[in-house]
Structure formats: structure tokens, C-alpha cells
Scaffold this active site. Structure first.
Site, mmCIF file in Angstrom:
data_model
loop_
_atom_site.group_PDB
_atom_site.id
_atom_site.type_symbol
_atom_site.label_atom_id
_atom_site.label_comp_id
_atom_site.label_asym_id
_atom_site.label_seq_id
_atom_site.Cartn_x
_atom_site.Cartn_y
_atom_site.Cartn_z
ATOM 1 N N GLN A 1 -42.225 -10.822 -40.427
ATOM 2 C CA GLN A 1 -41.291 -11.817 -39.899
ATOM 3 C C GLN A 1 -42.045 -12.810 -39.027
ATOM 4 O OE1 GLN A 1 -38.246 -10.951 -36.742
ATOM 5 N NE2 GLN A 1 -36.803 -11.426 -38.379
ATOM 6 N N GLY A 2 -42.013 -14.083 -39.397
ATOM 7 C CA GLY A 2 -42.684 -15.145 -38.648
ATOM 8 C C GLY A 2 -41.672 -16.075 -38.012
ATOM 9 N N SER B 1 -40.840 -15.912 -34.021
ATOM 10 C CA SER B 1 -41.161 -16.226 -32.630
ATOM 11 C C SER B 1 -42.477 -16.981 -32.506
ATOM 12 C CB SER B 1 -41.237 -14.940 -31.803
ATOM 13 O OG SER B 1 -39.989 -14.298 -31.738
ATOM 14 N N SER C 1 -44.228 -9.080 -36.978
ATOM 15 C CA SER C 1 -44.212 -7.657 -37.324
ATOM 16 C C SER C 1 -44.882 -7.417 -38.671
ATOM 17 C CB SER C 1 -42.774 -7.148 -37.383
ATOM 18 O OG SER C 1 -42.081 -7.433 -36.183
ATOM 19 N N GLU D 1 -30.314 -8.261 -38.827
ATOM 20 C CA GLU D 1 -31.271 -7.648 -37.911
ATOM 21 C C GLU D 1 -30.543 -6.937 -36.781
ATOM 22 O OE1 GLU D 1 -35.360 -8.986 -35.673
ATOM 23 O OE2 GLU D 1 -33.713 -10.403 -35.695
#
Length: 398
Positions: free
Chosen positions: A128-129, A131, A163, A246
């Protein structure tokens, strides 16, 4: 919402129990916490076993490799996995619980056909990109830029807390495609192949010595326009779909694991010395364990409500923030209780004196991150106040 198993759900539970009893004894030992190549191999092999047995993404459509079962049967699956002590999703977490459901809801038929089956088969891992160093809690302030160049976007910027980036094949990436638009209106959701030229990955080591997060630097990375999910500049809305999973149904897995961890803590309390006997002999300890179990049971019921909403064809709404916020509070109190039960053994990340305390020390540290992951507790309270209770928005500082 029905909190009891239906006849079909009971048949699934019985079937799962028999299958797990047959396959779990033959699994290899789980890799060390920092053996990422080993963890990817273990987790993806387990995912393939689930797929071959018909248990991968059981609520997903059959055309993509799922079981086409009701979302409530996913809860049956998680309950039986928890009771049997089966492996969790591990490095498949983002693909199975964030990206996959988002693609089901928002992607084109061609994108779903391309990306969903490999996720379920354990062939492709996602990260997951979202933040960035300057855009964490205020995600809409992200500055990673994507400029259209023919049939590609050229991406430049930096992501943080990505992550599983160092073992991932693809990334769900948020980029800014309209820098002059209001910040919520200039964002686009892209599928980023992690082997693209111009990507640099730097793992981050957490306080417990783990490195599941990474910094990701993107320099002139070319992403095909066909990898866009949704319309250009509509990425904030698509991201809200991701967040709804999420904070909602994705926490099914985490909640089930926490319930198993609490039962493990009760067993530790029966063995660890405490004052003049064992920790379990202390009425206050037993009362706290009971309260935590009752709260987790209530959260499980709320989770069933969220999944029932999904079964009705809608993504979980703002109410999932209530579940996530309460779960965070439970994890903190559970970690504090674990450290009191362990006493001096809580000073070590390793098991001490034959007592399996290491996982509970790591759980205490992990509880700190739960307050931040999937939006901070402060943000969750704002969501509850504004979107559920209808309170006015907080005034901006003068």
C-alpha cells in the site's frame, strides 16, 4: 443480522474443521519474523493451499477464483481458522483485504480479470503506497506527482509506511494528477508494478525490530494509463472505498487474531508466577481478562453487522470507525495487562522460562501502531462526531 450459524454456515464450519485437522499438522515451521523471503514463500504457499481447497476469498465471485459465498460465511471461515490456530494472511494482507476488494468494487472487467485471480492464488503480493512524510493523517495533502505523458503517467515522489513493499509485486498507489485542484479533487488511484524502473525501496525497522514497512522513492516511474482504477482525479473517492474495507471487513482477520491472542494470554496467566501464586489466582486479573473477552465478543458482533452490510451490496460505512476506535482501546488495555502479567519477563521479546511471553510483548508494542494505522484515533473520533452524530466540523485555527 443473524449472530447464529445457518444450516449452510454450519456445514461450512464442519467442512473447514475437517480440512484444517488434515492439513495443519503437515505445514512446515513458520519462518523467523525477519526472514522475509521465507515469510513470503510460507504465506503464498498457504494461500495457494486455501485456493486449491476452495477457501481463498470465499466471498469473491467464482469467475475470479472465489467461492461466491455470502460474506457472513467469511466470518465462519475466520472463526474456524482462529480456533484451529491456522496461519493468517501474512504478506497477502494488502492484496486480499484492501486492493482486492477495491478492485472488485471499482476496477474495469479487464483489470479484475488480470489482477484478482493471482491475488487469490498467492502468486502476486501487493503493498500500500498511500502515506507520505508530509501527508500521513492528512492523506489528501499528498504531493507525489503523476504527469500524463501519452499512454503513461510519469510519477515522482516519496511514500512511507509502505506495507510489504520489499516483497510486493504491485502497489495500490495514490498520486496527485491535478496540482491546482482542491486537494481532495486532484488525486488518482494507480496500480504500480513494483519492478518498474525508478523505484527505490528502503525498509524501515520498527521498535520491535520488524521491517514490514518501507520508504519508497519514485523517480520518473512510468505507469500505464490502463493501470488507473476509476477516473483521473477521482482517486480520493476510490481511496475512501479502500479505507472502508481497511477499517471494516479487513479487521475481521485482525480481530480474530486478537481473540486468539487473548486466549493465549489467559493460558500464560495460568502459568506465570504472580505475587504468592499464579497470575490467574488474582481476581482482578481474571476480571480484566473477562472484560476484554466481552468487549472483543461485542466487536465481533459489530463486525458481523459490517459484513452483513457488505452482503447487502454496500461497502461498510462510517460506522466502521466506531469498531476500529473501540478495537484500538481494547488492544492498548490488553497490552498493558499482558505486561503486568508477565512482570520481568515483559522485558524480553523472546520467551522466558518456557513461558510464551514474546508474542505478548510484541503485541504491546503493536498496540501503539494500531492507534495510527488506518487513520489515527483522533481522526476516527472526528469521523464519528461529524458523519454519525452530525456534530459541526471543528473550526480551523485563526
Amino acid at each position: 443480522m443473524n449472530l447464529r450459524y445457518s444450516d449452510s454456515e454450519q456445514r461450512l464450519a464442519d467442512e473447514l474443521q475437517a480440512w484444517l485437522a488434515d492439513v495443519l499438522p503437515g505445514l512446515p515451521p513458520r519462518p523467523a519474523h525477519d526472514d522475509w523471503d521465507g515469510r513470503r514463500a510460507f504465506d503464498t504457499a498457504w494461500q495457494r493451499m486455501l485456493f486449491d481447497a476452495g477457501y481463498a476469498g470465499i466471498s469473491w465471485p467464482r469467475e475470479y477464483g472465489g467461492r461466491d459465498a455470502s460474506p457472513t460465511e467469511q466470518l465462519v471461515f475466520q472463526e474456524e481458522m482462529m480456533r484451529a490456530g491456522a496461519p493468517g494472511v501474512g504478506v497477502n494482507f494488502v492484496g486480499l483485504l484492501h486492493a482486492g476488494p477495491t478492485l472488485l468494487a471499482e476496477a474495469t472487467p479487464e483489470q479484475r480479470a488480470r489482477y484478482l485471480p493471482p491475488i487469490l492464488r498467492g502468486e502476486e503480493v501487493w503493498c500500500q503506497g498511500f502515506s507520505e512524510p508530509g501527508a500521513g493523517s492528512d492523506l489528501a495533502a499528498l504531493s507525489t506527482r503523476a504527469v500524463r505523458d501519452g499512454d503513461h503517467y510519469v510519477v515522482n515522489g516519496q511514500k512511507i509506511w509502505t506495507s510489504f513493499a520489499h516483497v510486493a509485486d504491485f502497489c495500490e498507489l495514490l498520486v496527485r494528477t491535478a496540482p491546482d485542484a482542491p486537494k481532495h479533487q486532484g488525486i488518482t488511484w494507480l496500480i504500480l508494478p513494483m519492478d518498474s524502473p525508478g523505484i527505490e525501496i528502503r525498509p524501515l525497522r520498527t521498535i520491535v525490530g520488524s521491517s514490514e514497512f518501507s520508504e519508497v522513492f519514485l523517480t520518473d516511474v512510468r505507469v500505464p494509463v490502463e493501470n488507473r482504477v476509476g477516473q483521473e482525479n477521482d482517486g480520493w473517492r476510490v481511496a475512501m472505498v479502500t479505507f472502508s474495507f481497511e477499517r471494516g471487513t479487513a479487521f475481521v482477520v485482525e480481530l480474530a487474531q486478537t481473540m486468539a491472542l487473548l486466549r493465549s494470554l489467559a493460558e500464560v496467566a495460568r502459568r506465570v508466577p504472580y505475587r504468592d501464586g499464579k497470575a490467574w489466582n488474582d481476581p482482578g486479573i481474571r476480571r480484566e481478562l473477562g472484560h476484554l473477552l466481552a468487549e472483543l465478543d461485542a466487536l465481533w458482533a459489530l463486525t458481523k453487522r459490517n459484513v452483513s452490510q457488505a452482503a447487502a451490496g454496500s461497502a461498510p460505512g462510517a460506522g466502521v470507525s466506531v469498531s476500529k476506535l473501540q478495537y484500538t482501546e481494547v488492544r492498548h488495555r490488553m497490552g498493558d495487562l499482558a505486561m503486568r502479567i508477565l512482570g520481568r519477563a515483559g522485558l524480553s521479546l523472546d520467551d522466558v522460562g518456557g513461558i510464551p511471553g514474546g508474542e505478548h510483548v510484541r503485541g504491546w508494542f503493536y498496540a501503539m501502531s494500531v492507534s495510527i494505522a488506518a487513520a489515527t484515533s483522533q481522526m476516527q473520533r472526528n469521523i464519528v462526531a461529524e458523519r454519525i452524530l452530525g456534530l459541526p466540523k471543528e473550526a480551523a485555527p485563526a
